[in-house]
Structure formats: structure tokens, C-alpha cells
Design an enzyme around this catalytic site. Structure first.
Site, short mmCIF file in Angstrom:
data_model
loop_
_atom_site.label_atom_id
_atom_site.label_comp_id
_atom_site.label_asym_id
_atom_site.label_seq_id
_atom_site.Cartn_x
_atom_site.Cartn_y
_atom_site.Cartn_z
CG PHE A 273 -4.95 0.85 2.19
CD1 PHE A 273 -6.30 0.45 1.64
CD2 PHE A 273 -4.22 -0.12 2.99
CE1 PHE A 273 -6.69 -0.91 1.73
CE2 PHE A 273 -4.67 -1.60 2.94
CZ PHE A 273 -6.00 -1.77 2.38
N GLY A 274 -2.71 4.56 0.97
CA GLY A 274 -2.51 5.97 0.62
C GLY A 274 -1.10 6.29 1.29
CG LEU B 34 7.01 8.74 7.79
CD1 LEU B 34 5.85 8.26 8.67
CD2 LEU B 34 8.34 8.65 8.43
N GLY B 35 6.07 7.15 3.37
CA GLY B 35 6.01 6.16 2.53
C GLY B 35 4.54 6.00 1.85
CB THR B 36 3.48 5.61 -1.30
OG1 THR B 36 4.04 6.97 -1.09
CG2 THR B 36 2.18 5.77 -2.05
N GLY B 37 1.73 3.43 0.74
CA GLY B 37 1.22 2.08 0.64
C GLY B 37 -0.10 2.00 -0.25
CB VAL C 11 2.33 6.80 5.90
CG1 VAL C 11 2.34 7.01 7.44
CG2 VAL C 11 1.52 5.69 5.55
CE LYS D 116 -1.91 3.55 5.13
NZ LYS D 116 -1.00 2.38 5.64
CG ASP E 201 -2.69 -5.87 3.57
OD1 ASP E 201 -2.14 -6.59 2.72
OD2 ASP E 201 -2.59 -4.54 3.11
#
Ligand SMILES: *[C@@H]1O[C@H](CO)[C@@H](O)[C@H](O)[C@H]1NC(C)=O
Ligand SMILES: *[C@@H]1O[C@H](CO)[C@@H](O)[C@H](O)[C@H]1NC(C)=O
Ligand SMILES: *[C@@H]1O[C@H](CO)[C@@H](O)[C@H](O)[C@H]1NC(C)=O
Ligand SMILES: *[C@@H]1O[C@H](CO)[C@@H](O)[C@H](O)[C@H]1NC(C)=O
Ligand SMILES: *[C@@H]1O[C@H](CO)[C@@H](O)[C@H](O)[C@H]1NC(C)=O
Ligand SMILES: *[C@@H]1O[C@H](CO)[C@@H](O)[C@H](O)[C@H]1NC(C)=O
Ligand SMILES: *[C@@H]1O[C@H](CO)[C@@H](O)[C@H](O)[C@H]1NC(C)=O
Ligand SMILES: *[C@@H]1O[C@H](CO)[C@@H](O)[C@H](O)[C@H]1NC(C)=O
Ligand SMILES: *[C@@H]1O[C@H](CO)[C@@H](O)[C@H](O)[C@H]1NC(C)=O
Ligand SMILES: *[C@@H]1O[C@H](CO)[C@@H](O)[C@H](O)[C@H]1NC(C)=O
Ligand SMILES: *[C@@H]1O[C@H](CO)[C@@H](O)[C@H](O)[C@H]1NC(C)=O
Length: 671
Positions: free
Chosen positions: A354-355, A349-352, A357, A372, A468
């Protein structure tokens, strides 16, 4: 009396019909056996056994008499018969041994049949005597000079005696002019024989062939002979064989017969199997089969074990005693692995910060989830963190993404959240979004996030600092309700890090100056980040946007400059058409500036923020709050420099994730 008559009539009717029979194996046959002849349990007719003792004899006859003529002085009928036989020498030896004969005889047994060379058909006194009335086809692997045998592997037509009317070496004329091919009678291989008599032409044909070929067109033996004088009105048909002390067995596998017609074909696939040739095969099995089989077995077990261990390792988790109390919130790694199809790239789904998802569907409940994957090497602080997760897991608010649970592996933490189908807010705001939100939707998002953050700060049983808050951490559910995600996660990197490094987690542009200086997160630092978020949503810009090399647009300063000129509404997102509520936009922009105040005490609490947004209390006049016209109040430049310095001077291990966040903030101006 009456019954007897009926039976007699039935018998004579049946006899009037041309006889035919077919045996593909002899299990159901009612053969008349004598000597050592037997039908084996799998249906083989075994005429002799391999005793290796004295010579033995075996006879097998069709049990009923067969009519070959209309009357004693009439001519004999045509007939046809075919059978499959095998002569086997044990131990693979070809020691010779006696042959086998197809016989048409006046009696069911052959009482005068002698052993040894007479094939169990004749004896030395009656051999050749016309009063015998015996027709035979001999398959003879022995050369008896006294009978004029041509060799030790021949086929002969015998009438009343063993001195053949006609004989020839065993073999067959292959089809399509394939030439003559030799066959060895005692090879142990099954072979098929066809015996045909034409009552009009007075011709006897005998054909031999290997079992796997069609009937040869050219017979092996063909003799003109009128059998009318040989055959009586009724006769018996069958087989005879003898075996000397040479360990030889004689088998018949199948047999068919037809009077006045072509014998029915045998179904070769239905014929019983010959026993394995004794010791040699067994030794092959022992020397090759058994080792190969045991090797394969060992290999199979090893492979199974490897598979099992790999699977075990693949789905291995870390589970310590202290975690047992969080049982319900613990997910099985295997379930998460299956849910996300093995953390496949197209479930990403995405990369944030922290890691990564991943989207997933839980195998048992079919609930959609977001997983996540946070890589986390340090075990320090994990206990406190999991405790916090467990407590956060109990947080339920309509504007917070529900944390459903977690799973822990070596170096990895997996957090399971509710799946938010509309993704994160940032993609509706900047970088020329394909879909954008109108003002009423944005205002609803803002009040929603404010309410969620207020719940975390004040309404829940303990104070939770988000750390955050930013547009990319605000997710939209199916009804475009804002839900704040990732709360508390930053704390994972706050525990147990090297005291030499500044342990700040958050995203540049949202970090309050005092947070950068002291490294301490408070509700006030969350309010600061919320201020940046307000400006972001209203202006459709990132808090810090790169405008060129070494030049950044600081959103707070930018909005402040509009306010300073008395035209704060001009700062709004140009994507908003004219459909906006001017008072609300102004409120949000001013509240954004207020929350971004450099002095923590000057910032409102989340409770006040909610009240301002709901219009319960009026926003104070910004000019009375020490906002000076040079904009330095926001102290962003100062904070940024401090932060950049600490980032470059302390590349500590526990710092890597916040530095990632800082780095990406500088490079792309966002998360
Ligand atoms: C074989 O014999 C049976 C009677 O036993 C008869 O019904 C059948 O028609 C015969 N078949 C042939 C091909 O002669
Ligand atoms: C052969 O048959 C005879 C008579 O049926 C029997 O006594 C003997 O045990 C058999 N020998 C073998 C090896 O089967
Ligand atoms: C051969 O068989 C007979 C019985 O058929 C038996 O009496 C004799 O002992 C056997 N001889 C050998 C050598 O097996
Ligand atoms: C087998 O044949 C014999 C005569 O050889 C006869 O007495 C007996 O009834 C027959 N059995 C069957 C089951 O046909
Ligand atoms: C035997 O007799 C039948 C009539 O009963 C006749 O059709 C047939 O041709 C005769 N066969 C021979 C070989 O004489
Ligand atoms: C055959 O024998 C019968 C009597 O059994 C006799 O009537 C008939 O004439 C004989 N036929 C020939 C051709 O000899
Ligand atoms: C030979 O066979 C006949 C019957 O076909 C019998 O009468 C005679 O006694 C036998 N002779 C010997 C020596 O077995
Ligand atoms: C043939 O056998 C019969 C009786 O079995 C006998 O009378 C006759 O003499 C024998 N003929 C010869 C040539 O041996
Ligand atoms: C077949 O056997 C005969 C002797 O019976 C021999 O002369 C001939 O060479 C053999 N043919 C083949 C192809 O083995
Ligand atoms: C016997 O073989 C000859 C030669 O191949 C053939 O002409 C004849 O028809 C055959 N007879 C029978 C009854 O198969
Ligand atoms: C066979 O027929 C002949 C006459 O053709 C006769 O002498 C003899 O006894 C008959 N044998 C049997 C066993 O019926």
C-alpha cells in the site's frame, strides 16, 4: 587664603611639566572659539561655515597659555604638533577659497586678524611687523601675488607676516623612495600635518600627508629659524581661517601637541566623520541608492512571499468539515514531515503493497512512530474509510499495532502507527534469515496473532475483517510480542471501485478461493489467510514459492502431501533445531491445513482456533473432513488461475494496488 596658596602651587607644578594634549575629535575639548568657529555635534572643529555670504572668520585656541621659554631672554623649547584638516568646497566645486593656518600667537584671539587674504591672522598694517610675535604654518589654496605666493596650492612657514619664510607646493615624499606626490589642499579630503621645531638645531620641519599613509620620512618644508625671538615666554596655540563667498568650510578633525617631545599619534579611526559633500552625494543616493534599495525591498518581499507560499503548499493538508469530529486522531502534516526528517530515504522502514513506511519521532512528545504513506487518488469512499480509521484508532489489543491517527493530503493518506523496533516477522522466517526464531517464540507469535485476529472478529464492538493476514503484516515489538498490523487498510481499495473489475485486495497465496470468485471478504477468508500464515511460520516457507519457470511450490499442497504420507512433522522448518515441541508443531501444521480448507464452512472460527491452540478442545481428525488424497480440496490452482485471468483482463485503475500485490507475489513469492 590657604586654598588659594594650594591652587597656586598645583598650577605651578602642572606648568612645570611638559605640556601635552591629544584630541581625537573635539567633543570633550574646551577650546576657546571665536568668529564663526564651532564644534559640531559629532566633534568636528568647524572653523568657518559655508555661508556663501560675506567673508567670515574663525579662531580656535587651546584655552590655556603654553610655556615656550624659561624666561623672556631664554631660548625656545622644542615642540611638536600634528593635526588632521580638510578644506571643503560645497557642491564639489573647487572654487578656491581661503586657507587654514596653525598659529602660535601671544593672545588667545587674534584681535587684529583681518579677513580675506590675511587668513584671519594679520592685517594690512601689522603684516610683517616683528612686534607681532606670531608663528604660523599656512595651508593656502590661493595665490596672493602681494605676498609672493608661489601658486594656488602651497604650504608655507610664516613668521610675523604672510610673506612666507619658506613655502612649497602641497604634496609629500612617499615612503621608500616613492617619489614626490602632489596633494590638492582643497580636494575636500582629510590630510595630516606635522609641525616640529628643534630648539637646539633651530630647525622647523613641516610635513604633509594624506590621511591613509604613515608620516613621510622626508619633510615637505624644512627651515633653519630660531623661534626664540619670535615666541614669548607664554603663548597660545590654535587655528585660524577665513572663508570668502565661495561656499568653503574648514575643518580640523583631530589635534595633538607635545612640548619637548614627539606629539602623540592621533587615532585615525576615532576621528569624527566629515559630513557628506552636499548635493552630489545626495543626488547619487536619490538616483541610485533609493531605487536599488526599493528594488531590493520588493525582491525581499517577493522572495518572502514565495517562501511562505511554498512552505504553505509543502505542508498543505486536506481537511473537510466531516473530519472535524476525528480531531484528536488527526496529525499535522508538518509534524509528520519533521518527525520523518522530510520522508528521508534512510528513515524508510519498508515498502509494502500500500505504500512506503517511514520511521519517525514526533517533535513534541518524542514518541517513536511509523508513518505509512498511502497514495490514494480517489476521494470516493474516503469519508467511510476515515470513519473506519477513526474507529479502528480506538482498537487497543496487545497483539494489534496501535493506529495512533492519520493525516490526509491531496492524493495521499498518512497513517501513524506505534513504532515496532523489531520489524516484521517475515524477515525472521525465510530467505536464509540471519536471526531466526526458536519454536517457543514462534508458538507465542502464533497464539498472539490468533488472539489479535479473534479480538477483531468477535471481541470488539463491531466485526473487523483484516483482509491481509500474512507474515509480513505481523510486527514484533521490543519483547518479540507479535502485533498484527495494517488491518482494515485493504478496505480503502474496496470502496467505490469500478464494478466491472474484481475488487480483491490481499496477497496471492493467502486469498481464499471463494474470495477470489466473489470478491467478498469475510471472517472466513481471514481464517484462510491465517491458515497460510500458520504453515508459513511452521515451515519457514512462503505460501507460494517459485521453483523454476512456470513451476511454483504451493505450500498447502506440499504440507498436505507430508500429511498424506503420515509424516506431517517432516514439513517443519529445518532451521528449527531439535528443540521443538512435536505436539505443538503437529497441531500448528494440521490447524494450518484445516484453516486452508477450500470449503469456508469447514474452516474453524477464530474462537475455535484460539481454543485449539490453547488445547482447550482437540483438533478434529482431518481425514473425516473431506480432505481427499489428491489434494484438490485446497483448490489453489483453480483460484490462482481465476485470479491471474482477472488480473490480466481488467487493468482497472482502482485495482492497481491489489495487482501490485499479486504481481509481487508471483515474482518473489511473498508480499
Ligand atoms: C602629558 O601630560 C600629562 C599631564 O598633563 C603627564 O602626566 C604625561 O606624563 C605627559 N605625557 C608625556 C608623554 O609627556
Ligand atoms: C554661518 O555662521 C553664522 C554665524 O555663526 C550664521 O549666522 C550662519 O547662519 C551660518 N551659516 C551656515 C550656512 O551655517
Ligand atoms: C550675509 O550675512 C549677513 C549676516 O551675517 C546678513 O545680514 C546678510 O543678509 C547675508 N547676505 C546674504 C546674501 O545671505
Ligand atoms: C574652559 O576654558 C575656560 C577658559 O578658556 C575656563 O574658564 C573654563 O572653566 C574651562 N572649562 C572646562 C570645563 O574646563
Ligand atoms: C629651562 O629650565 C629648566 C630648569 O628649570 C632646564 O632644565 C631646561 O634645560 C631649560 N630649558 C631651556 C631651553 O633653557
Ligand atoms: C636674561 O635675563 C635675566 C633677567 O631677566 C638676566 O639675569 C640674565 O643675565 C639674562 N641672560 C642673558 C643670557 O642675557
Ligand atoms: C591691525 O592689528 C593691530 C594689532 O595687532 C591693531 O592694533 C590694528 O588696529 C589693526 N589695524 C587694522 C587696520 O585693523
Ligand atoms: C610695528 O608695529 C609697532 C607697533 O605696533 C610700530 O610702532 C612700528 O612702527 C611698526 N613697524 C613697522 C616697520 O611698521
Ligand atoms: C605636481 O604639481 C606641479 C605643479 O605644482 C606640476 O608641475 C607637476 O606636474 C605635478 N605632478 C604630478 C605628478 O601631477
Ligand atoms: C627635520 O628634517 C630634517 C631632514 O629630514 C631632519 O634631519 C631633522 O631631524 C628634522 N627635525 C625635526 C625636529 O624633525
Ligand atoms: C613678547 O615679548 C616681547 C619681548 O621679547 C615683549 O616686548 C612683548 O610685549 C611680549 N608680548 C606679549 C604679548 O607678551
Amino acid at each position: 587664603m590657604f586654598f588659594k596658596l594650594v591652587i597656586v602651587i598645583l598650577v605651578s607644578l602642572a606648568a612645570a611639566e611638559d605640556l601635552n594634549f591629544t584630541y581625537n575629535g573635539f567633543l570633550s575639548a574646551n577650546l576657546s572659539l571665536d568668529g564663526v568657529a564651532q564644534v559640531t555635534s559629532n566633534g568636528l572643529l568647524k572653523l568657518t561655515n559655508d555661508s556663501g555670504n560675506d567673508t567670515v572668520l574663525g579662531h580656535a585656541f587651546y584655552p590655556n597659555p603654553v610655556t615656550f621659554k624659561n624666561s623672556s631672554n631664554a631660548t625656545a623649547f622644542s615642540f611638536s604638533t600634528t593635526f588632521v584638516f580638510a578644506i571643503r568646497s560645497e557642491f564639489g566645486l573647487r572654487l578656491g577659497g581661503q586657507g587654514i593656518a596653525f598659529v602660535i600667537a601671544p593672545t588667545r584671539g587674534l584681535p587684529g586678524g583681518s579677513l580675506i587674504q590675511y587668513l584671519g591672522v594679520f592685517n594690512e598694517t601689522n603684516n610683517g611687523n616683528a612686534s607681532n610675535h606670531i608663528f604660523a604654518v599656512e595651508l593656502d589654496p590661493i595665490q596672493n601675488p602681494e605676498f609672493g605666493d608661489i601658486n594656488n596650492n602651497h604650504v608655507g612657514i610664516d613668521i610675523n607676516g604672510l610673506r612666507s619664510v619658506n613655502s612649497t607646493p602641497a604634496g609629500y615624499h612617499a615612503l621608500n623612495n616613492g617619489g614626490f606626490r602632489n596633494l590638492t589642499l582643497i580636494s575636500g579630503q582629510p590630510m595630516q600635518v606635522w609641525v616640529e621645531y628643534d630648539g637646539i638645531q633651530k630647525q622647523i620641519n613641516v610635513t604633509l600627508g594624506p590621511i591613509n599613509v604613515d608620516k613621510p620620512h622626508i619633510p615637505l618644508l624644512s627651515s633653519k629659524y630660531d623661534l626664540s625671538t619670535v615666541l614669548n615666554t607664554t603663548m597660545y596655540v590654535g587655528f585660524s581661517s577665513t572663508a570668502g563667498a565661495v561656499y568653503t568650510s574648514h575643518y580640523v578633525l583631530g589635534w595633538s601637541f607635545e612640548m619637548n617631545g614627539q606629539a602623540p599619534g592621533l587615532v585615525l579611526s576615532q576621528l569624527p566623520k566629515l559630513p557628506r559633500i552636499g548635493p552630489k552625494k545626495i543626488s547619487n543616493f536619490l538616483t541610485v541608492g533609493v531605487p536599488v534599495m526599493s528594488l531590493s525591498l520588493v525582491l525581499l518581499v517577493v522572495l518572502g512571499l514565495i517562501y511562505f507560499i511554498r512552505r504553505k503548499r509543502k505542508f498543505a493538508e486536506l481537511l473537510e468539515d466531516w473530519e472535524l469530529e476525528y480531531g484528536p486522531q488527526r496529525f499535522k502534516y508538518k509534524d509528520l514531515y519533521i518527525a520523518t526528517k522530510g520522508f528521508k530515504e534512510n528513515e524508510l522502514l519498508g515498502t509494502g503493497g500500500f505504500g512506503k513506511v517511514y520511521r519517525g519521532i514526533l517533535p513534541s512528545s518524542k514518541i517513536e512512530i511509523a508513518v505509512k504513506r498511502v497514495s490514494h487518488e480517489s476521494r470516493q469512499g474516503m469519508k467511510e474509510f476515515v470513519a473506519e480509521i477513526a474507529s479502528i484508532g480506538r482498537l487497543r489489543h496487545r497483539n494489534l499495532v496501535s493506529l495512533l491517527g492519520y493525516c490526509r493530503r491531496k492524493g495521499e493518506l498518512l497513517l501513524v502507527y506505534d513504532y515496532m523496533p523489531n520489524g516484521s516477522l517475515d524477515k525472521y522466517l525465510y530467505d536464509r534469515p540471519t536471526v531466526t526464531l526458536n519454536w517457543s517464540q514462534r508458538f507465542r507469535v502464533i497464539t498472539g496473532v490468533a488472539s489479535g485476529l479473534f479480538y477483531l472478529h468477535e471481541e470488539w464492538e463491531q466485526v473487523v475483517i483484516h483482509r491481509d493476514v500474512k507474515a509480513s503484516n505481523v510486527l514484533l515489538d521490543g519483547e518479540l510480542n507479535a502485533r498484527l498490523g495494517d488491518f482494515g487498510l485493504a478496505r480503502l481499495y474496496d470502496h467505490g471501485t469500478d464494478p466491472q473489475t474484481t475488487h480483491i485486495v490481499g496477497t496471492l497465496g493467502y486469498l481464499a478461493p471463494e474470495h477470489i470468485r466473489s470478491g467478498r471478504a469475510t471472517t472466513s477468508t481471514d481464517v484462510f489467510a491465517f491458515g497460510a500464515f500458520l504453515l508459513e511460520v511452521a515451515c519457514g516457507r512462503r505460501p507460494i514459492e517459485a521453483q523454476g519457470p512456470d513451476q511454483n511450490l504451493i505450500l498447502v499442497d506440499w504440507v498436505f502431501s507430508f500429511w498424506n504420507r503420515g509424516a506431517i512433522l517432516e514439513a517443519r522448518d529445518q532451521n528449527l533445531s531439535s528443540e521443538f515441541v512435536a505436539e505443538e508443531v503437529e497441531l500448528v501444521l494440521k490447524l494450518g491445513l484445516l484453516c486452508s480448507h477450500a470449503e469456508p464452512t469447514a474452516r474453524p472460527s477464530m474462537r475455535q482456533v484460539v481454543q485449539y491452540l490453547e488445547g482447550e478442545i482437540a483438533l478434529p481428525d482431518l481425514s473425516l473432513l473431506g480432505f481427499s488424497s489428491n489434494g484438490l480440496t485446497f483448490a489453489h490452482h483453480e483460484g490462482f488461475d481465476d485470479f491471474a485471468m482477472s488480473y490480466y483482463s481488467s487493468p482497472g485503475k482502482g485495482f492497481s494496488h491489489s495487482s501490485y500485490a499479486a504481481e509481487s507475489a508471483v515474482l518473489s513469492g511473498g508480499r
